[in-house]
Scaffold this active site. Structure first.
Site, PDB file in Angstrom:
ATOM      1  CG  ASP A 175     -77.077 -60.609   5.994  1.00  0.00           C
ATOM      2  OD1 ASP A 175     -77.012 -61.842   6.104  1.00  0.00           O
ATOM      3  OD2 ASP A 175     -78.154 -59.980   6.138  1.00  0.00           O
ATOM      4  CD  GLU A 230     -73.080 -62.214   7.363  1.00  0.00           C
ATOM      5  OE1 GLU A 230     -74.052 -62.985   7.401  1.00  0.00           O
ATOM      6  OE2 GLU A 230     -72.941 -61.247   8.149  1.00  0.00           O
TER       7      GLU A 230
END
Length: 226
Positions: free
Chosen positions: A49, A121
């Site tokens: 992320d 991610e």
């Protein structure tokens, strides 16, 4: 570690060959398959992320050298939100290589938006740990390319815009209500109604509550501004 044929094919889809194949295996291992000897992708998701955020920040600054922070922020949010990650994951068929526990697999985990977004991610983090930021950034730019080019069309947050419209006219914030939910648990469909104090309302249907709320807000705002 030798990768399976499906993971070698996946390497081709993302454009990165892993020097440390264990990182890719970990990135596609859901928590429902974790064990004392098998790590899942949750920690990689956390890292990915942040890597995605930095890559997108750089890309947006380079794309528009005169944009203000207020212009960049909604573009950034549109590109890194979970729905965008899940859409990219679907395009590269990430769901096909996920390692899931039986219950998660039976409930349609390979198609779940949140699960796909998290795994995307994790894959970004795996590339970063395998080959550094430049390799991870290059992959992100390849996979998100068309989204970066068209981000202005997606960056406008309809719910925020509708709330600002209402407040500017002395109205309380819009109210959102779920009218219906249909479909199986792994692929639900929501119908949401948005209504203002003055009685104006619209409704929309989508595959997540957030998407349905945004679509309803957009429809109402477009009607009010005509």
């Amino acid at each position: 570690m030798k990768l399976s044929a499906d993971l070698r094919s996946f390497e081709g889809r993302i454009g990165h060959h892993f020097g440390r194949p264990d990182l890719l295996v970990r990135a596609v291992t859901h928590a429902s398959m974790s064990s004392p000897t098998r790590a899942d992708n949750q920690r990689l998701e956390f890292l990915g992320d942040r890597v995605l955020g930095l890559a997108m920040s750089e890309a947006l600054l380079a794309r528009d050298k005169s944009a203000s922070e207020g212009q960049l922020a909604p573009r950034f949010n549109a590109l890194v939100r979970k729905e965008a990650c899940a859409d990219v994951a679907k395009e590269i068929d990430l769901g096909a290589v996920l390692k899931l526990g039986r219950s998660e697999m039976m409930s349609g985990g390979r198609r779940k938006q949140a699960l796909l977004g998290d795994a995307m991610e994790a894959v970004i983090a795996a590339v970063y740990l395998d080959a550094g930021f430049e390799a991870a950034r290059d992959m992100v730019l390849r996979l998100w390319g068309k989204r970066i080019d068209s981000v202005d069309a997606d960056a406008r947050d309809a719910k925020t815009s509708l709330q600002e419209w209402a407040q500017a006219r002395g109205l309380t914030p819009p109210n959102y209500a779920e009218l219906a939910r249909s479909g199986p648990d792994h692929a639900p469909v929501f119908t949401i109604k948005v209504e203002l104090d003055n009685g104006d309302s619209e409704q929309a249907t989508a595959g997540s509550k957030r998407q349905a709320e945004q679509a309803a807000a957009k429809a109402l705002l477009e009607r009010l501004e005509r």
